[in-house]
Structures are given as structure tokens and as C-alpha cells.
Scaffold this motif. Structure first.
Motif, PDB file in Angstrom:
ATOM      1  N   ARG A 234       0.870  -1.139   0.046  1.00 29.74           N
ATOM      2  CA  ARG A 234      -0.019   0.195  -0.057  1.00 29.74           C
ATOM      3  C   ARG A 234       0.913   1.312   0.078  1.00 29.74           C
ATOM      4  O   ARG A 234       1.946   1.285   0.772  1.00 29.74           O
ATOM      5  N   ARG A 236       0.335   5.226   0.417  1.00 30.40           N
ATOM      6  CA  ARG A 236      -0.587   6.415   0.604  1.00 30.40           C
ATOM      7  C   ARG A 236       0.180   7.869   0.778  1.00 30.40           C
ATOM      8  O   ARG A 236       1.130   8.088   1.564  1.00 30.40           O
ATOM      9  N   PHE A 322      -5.934   6.525  -2.592  1.00 33.18           N
ATOM     10  CA  PHE A 322      -6.581   5.251  -1.768  1.00 33.18           C
ATOM     11  C   PHE A 322      -7.678   4.374  -2.922  1.00 33.18           C
ATOM     12  O   PHE A 322      -7.593   5.274  -3.895  1.00 33.18           O
ATOM     13  N   PHE A 338      -6.888   7.141   6.082  1.00 35.01           N
ATOM     14  CA  PHE A 338      -6.613   5.533   6.366  1.00 35.01           C
ATOM     15  C   PHE A 338      -7.204   4.966   7.503  1.00 35.01           C
ATOM     16  O   PHE A 338      -7.987   4.120   7.094  1.00 35.01           O
ATOM     17  N   ASP A 342      -8.765   2.302   5.140  1.00 35.05           N
ATOM     18  CA  ASP A 342      -8.084   1.170   5.180  1.00 35.05           C
ATOM     19  C   ASP A 342      -8.524   0.332   6.619  1.00 35.05           C
ATOM     20  O   ASP A 342      -8.396  -0.842   6.666  1.00 35.05           O
TER      21      ASP A 342
END
Length: 579
Positions: A234, A236, A322, A338, A342
Motif C-alpha cells: 500500500r 498512501r 486510496f 486511512f 483502510d
């Protein structure tokens, strides 16, 4: 103490069947501490949501006549019921007639605090407990037939007013009660005469690992056997020199992130010699030309494919979004998104004061999680907030709110003045050894290098000197230092470079300067006790004026509230104040 053994009864007639009726036990009188020049007394109320499971068995009844033959009909009963228990420590009846019987015992306690170490997440997780009187067993049936594990708990405080005419304490309006705590109860912990309930604040949600997508090794974008069971990477925000995950060693396919991303630079051994070919919708449709790479990107992820087998390691500079397409730039805004997207934190736990774009920390940056290990919300918050002087704090209302710790300067605007006429006790607390003695140098990192590459055979001979210097260390640093502190203290603190998620040197320099102003001088931590009616007026991070009969406090100083401790029996709130 009264010994009536009556239990919680189920209502019949005037109340719906199954409704909880308050116990008829007569509790012992509650001692009320009266402060001088006050006709008020502080009390607390507790609301606990509970679940009563059903003992019915699920069955389907098949309709005849009114519905088609064989169509299932909904059961005529509920599988479980949810209700709220209401108690207090001094007795309370709300203006709508709802009783709060005095069953809260003396063990009620709550702690909260900001971090005082610059390299950590912060938010000394608030903890506490509630204890209910169960002398004679009035709560036994309740404990046996109901569940309160990880269900909402709310604690509020109010003030009873003495009525000189009627010679009684009168209850305030329910709307005037002050929130003290909102969170979750951890479950019943019964003893012989009491029932304890541990409290979990909003930071509890950060202890869970974020949901991830796992490679199953079935081929193509699902990865080969080398990555089976590994989580997808991931990205970000903006990150430098990450190592994408090689998911297909035969076709030279790498995954960069689990969402949309832009590859601003691709390196082989630190050299940008591989040319960009094109964006594609199917990275397996056509191999890229030798010496080039193609990119497939979308809401389900970003991949790159090389046209030639690499000789050196592949790394990249990336700007990641995202999966929903949200693309916050600043570090604090990335953390907020997040948590919501997430970590799947319910939006109700984000404080309304924490908007999608926060001016508290307008600093761009980002972070990369490579999928090699599970990541909790707490770890992600640590990665993004480390070194910034920001604490992700649980509020009394049960939400999460970032708070910035700044130096308590003399000219700061204060929330209130604390003087001997309101201070009931004061004592010195100790600071962490990393903060006392003072720090003579702060080094705040920026543009974190996620793949450190030492000089040698692992680097391309065509790497530029600038890039070779960059990849050799994890962080570049902005520095604040004081030669006076270094000269006047035998062993002043000198922490290592603090890795941050910051992208710009100017932002790192600002934070280093703030750390210098805060910790580049001798600080003192005081535990100041106040009547609860005063203590509830303050929030963590508030500046206060402080004057007391203690060394260094005879003349007014400005301090910042960095912690609070509430003990029901003390009728006080103890604030930790840094001066």
C-alpha cells in the motif's frame, strides 16, 4: 450497609415484558465532599448498553393461505434485545423521570494523556474501570442473563445543588451533564460483592489490524508461488525509493500499490535507465519493448511490467491514492482517510473538529507498507505521526482528535488561571529520561528512503552521485541545536534522527524548531489536583496560568495540560501540567 437481597425484576403489567426494573435494595448513604464557598456537589452517572441473548431456536414457519405455499415467514420474536443500564454514584433522577440508582462504587477511575516523547504516536491510551456494588447479589441475575462485552459505555458528571428551604440536594437537568468518558466496556468481572468493568476508549479501534488483500498464488495479478499468503503493498501519499512486490518472476511483473498510483521515477540499481512505454488496461496482453516498462493502474491496484530481466534491484518513487480515488496530500489528512478507508473505522469515531483537510499540520508526505507484516491502526498512526509532536487523542465524547503539543510560552493565551484558591493539591511528577536533562540537538527526518542501498555491486555503475548519496541513508534531517545547552550540561540529551512521513525540508525544520522550543530548556511536570467542577473544564493541550506555593511557581507561569486522572472517591481531577 443494607443487606436486602432483592434482584433485578422483569416488568409485568405497567412495564413491557422483559423490561429491567431497578433493584429495590437500599444502598448505603453516599458521602458528599463539600468545598468551601460552594453549594454544589459533583456526582457521576454511568450508562451501559447490554445485550440479552434469546434462548429461542431459529425455525421457519411456512405460510398457507395468506402467502404462497413454501414461502418462509419471519419469526415472531427477536433473536436478542439491546437495552441500557443506568447507574450513578450518588443517586440521580433525570427530568424525564428516569432513575439512576446509586450502585457505582468507589473504584471509578479514568486516565488520559498526551505523549511526551517526540518519536512516538502519543496518546497514552486512556484506561480506567467502573465498579458496581453487588453486596447481597442484586445484580446476579443481570450478570447471568446479559452480555456487555465491548458494548458502549458513557460516563457523565453533574452537580447537585443544595436547596436550603427543603434541606435536600436537587438534581440538575440531564442536558447539563458534562461528558467524562465515552467508549466500550470490556465485560463483567464479578467479585463477591462488586462487579468491575474495564473501559476501552476510542483508541481501542486502533489495536486491530487493517484488512488486507492476500496473494493466493493462482497466477497473473494474483501472484505466483513466491508471494502466496503475503499482503498486497500500500502506498498512501508521496514516498521515495520503495521496493515494489515482485508477483510474477517469469514475466517481470511488480505490484506497486493496492490502489491508483503514479510512478514518478523507476530505478534499477538506483539508475533511471528503464524507459516508460505506456499505460495499459491489461498488463499481460502485450509485453513491453526491451529496456522499457508498462503500467496498469486503477481502483484495484497499480502494477508495472519490465520488458527486460533486471540486473539490479527495482525501486520507485510513487504518489499513491486510496482505492476509492481519495488523494489527500498532507500527512494528517492521509491518516484520517486511512482510518476510515483502510482500517474501516466507523466515521462516528472521527471527531467533528477533525475535517478532511486539517490546518493543524499542513505538511505533505506519505508512507509505504510493503505487506510483509500485519499493520494495526496504532502502527499506521505511529508511522504517519512519528516526530510531529501530534497525539491522536481520545476525547471525553468518545471520538479521536489529533492534538498538537506546543511550547507553553509566557505570552500564550490561557484557558484559565490556576491559583491556590482552586488548587487542592500539587506535587512534582518525573519526566522521561529522554527529556530530562534538556535536549541540545533535534534532527527531524524528511523524504524517508524506504530502501537503503549501500555502495557496491548492488548499485548500477550509472547511478548519479546525487541518487547514490540519497539511497545510502534512510533519512535526511533538518536540525535544531543549542550550543549553550551542550556547554552547560554534562550529558544533555541527543536523540537519533527521527524518521517522519514528511516530504519537505522546510516542514521538518519547522518541527525541529518547535521541538527545540519545547524540550531545549529545563521543563517540569506538575500534578495539580482541582475540584472536579473545575477539572472538567479543561482539555488536553490547553494552556493554563499556574501559580502555587511550590518551587518555581511562586510567580505565575504558563503551562500546558498534558494529562488527566479522574478518581471518583477523591472528588477531584488531577491534571498533569508541563511548565
Amino acid at each position: 450497609m443494607a443487606t436486602d437481597t432483592s434482584v433485578l425484576m422483569r416488568g409485568h403489567g405497567g412495564l413491557p415484558h422483559g423490561a429491567l426494573v431497578a433493584p429495590k435494595i437500599q444502598p448505603p448513604p453516599t458521602k458528599i465532599v463539600r468545598f468551601a464557598q460552594s453549594s454544589f456537589a459533583t456526582f457521576r452517572v454511568v450508562e451501559l448498553d447490554i445485550v440479552q441473548p434469546t434462548f429461542n431456536k431459529m425455525q421457519f414457519l411456512y405460510g398457507h393461505g395468506a402467502s404462497a405455499h413454501g414461502a418462509p415467514m419471519a419469526p415472531g420474536y427477536s433473536l436478542e434485545s439491546v437495552s441500557t443500564l443506568r447507574f450513578s454514584d450518588a443517586g440521580f433522577v433525570s427530568d424525564d423521570g428516569t432513575p439512576y440508582p446509586p450502585f457505582v462504587a468507589s473504584a471509578f477511575s479514568i486516565n488520559r494523556g498526551l505523549t511526551l516523547t517526540a518519536d512516538a504516536l502519543g496518546g497514552a491510551l486512556s484506561a480506567g474501570s467502573i465498579s458496581l456494588n453487588n453486596f447481597g447479589g442484586p445484580l446476579n441475575e443481570l450478570l447471568q442473563n446479559n452480555i456487555n462485552d465491548h458494548l458502549p459505555v458513557r460516563v457523565s458528571a453533574g452537580q447537585k445543588q443544595w436547596c436550603p428551604v427543603r434541606q435536600i440536594w436537587t438534581d440538575p437537568k440531564a442536558a447539563t451533564l458534562t461528558p467524562v468518558f465515552a467508549g466500550l466496556g470490556k465485560g463483567w468481572q464479578p467479585d463477591r460483592t462488586t462487579v468491575a468493568i474495564d473501559l476501552l476508549d476510542a483508541t481501542y479501534w486502533l489495536t486491530t489490524a487493517m484488512p488486507v488483500q492476500i496473494y493466493r498464488g493462482t497466477g497473473r495479478l494474483d501472484g505466483d508461488n513466491n508471494v502466496v499468503g503475503r499482503a498486497m503493498p500500500r502506498v498512501r501519499g508521496a514516498v521515495r525509493n520503495i521496493t515494489p512486490t515482485l508477483i510474477d518472476s517469469v514475466n517481470y511483473v511488480y505490484q506497486v500499490s493496492d490502489g491508483p498510483a503514479q510512478i514518478s521515477a523507476l530505478y534499477e540499481g538506483g539508475h533511471t535507465g528503464i524507459a516508460f512505454d505506456s499505460f495499459v488496461t491489461d498488463i499481460y496482453a502485450t509485453p513491453p519493448a526491451p529496456g522499457s516498462y508498462t503500467v496498469q493502474t486503477g481502483t484495484n491496484g497499480t502494477w508495472l511490467r519490465l520488458g527486460t530481466k533486471p540486473v539490479y534491484s527495482i525501486t520507485a518513487d510513487v504518489l499513491g491514492q486510496f482505492p476509492t480515488g481519495a488523494s489527500p496530500v498532507n500527512v494528517l489528512d492521509i491518516l484520517r482517510q486511512f482510518l476510515l478507508e483502510d482500517l474501516l473505522l466507523p466515521a462516528a469515531y472521527i471527531d467533528p473538529a477533525w475535517g478532511p483537510t486539517s490546518m493543524l499540520a499542513p505538511w505533505p508526505g506519505g508512507w509505504f507498507w510493503d505487506g510483509s507484516s500485519s499493520v494495526t491502526g496504532k502502527q499506521a498512526a505511529t508511522d504517519l505521526l512519528s516526530g510531529l509532536g501530534i497525539t491522536l487523542t481520545p476525547t471525553r465524547g468518545g471520538t479521536l482528535l489529533p492534538m498538537l503539543l506546543l511550547s507553553p510560552d509566557k505570552g500564550a493565551e490561557v484557558a484559565a488561571e490556576l491559583t491556590p484558591d482552586v488548587i487542592t493539591a500539587i506535587a512534582a511528577d518525573s519526566l522521561d529520561s529522554s527529556l530530562d536533562p534538556p535536549t541540545w540537538r533535534w534532527r527531524i527526518g524528511f523524504q524517508h528512503n524506504f530502501t537503503v542501498q549501500a555502495a557496491g555491486a548492488s548499485l548500477s555503475p550509472q547511478i548519479t552521485p546525487v541518487q547514490q548519496s540519497f539511497v545510502a541513508v534512510a533519512d535526511r534531517a533538518a536540525v535544531w541545536y543549542s550550543a549553550d545547552i551542550k556547554a552547560h550540561w554534562r550529558m544533555p540529551n541527543d536523540p537519533d534522527v527521527i524518521s517522519t512521513a514528511l516530504a519537505r525540508q522546510d516542514d521538518a525544520a519547522l518541527i525541529a524548531k518547535r521541538h527545540g522550543a519545547l524540550w531545549g530548556t529545563r521543563r517540569k511536570l506538575w500534578a495539580v489536583s482541582l475540584p472536579q467542577s473545575y477539572g472538567y473544564l479543561f482539555e488536553l493541550g490547553d494552556f493554563v496560568g499556574l501559580q502555587a506555593d511550590a518551587p518555581g511557581l511562586q510567580q505565575r507561569v504558563v503551562g500546558v495540560v498534558v494529562g488527566e486522572q479522574i478518581r471518583a472517591t477523591d472528588q477531584t481531577v488531577t491534571l498533569q501540567i508541563l511548565v
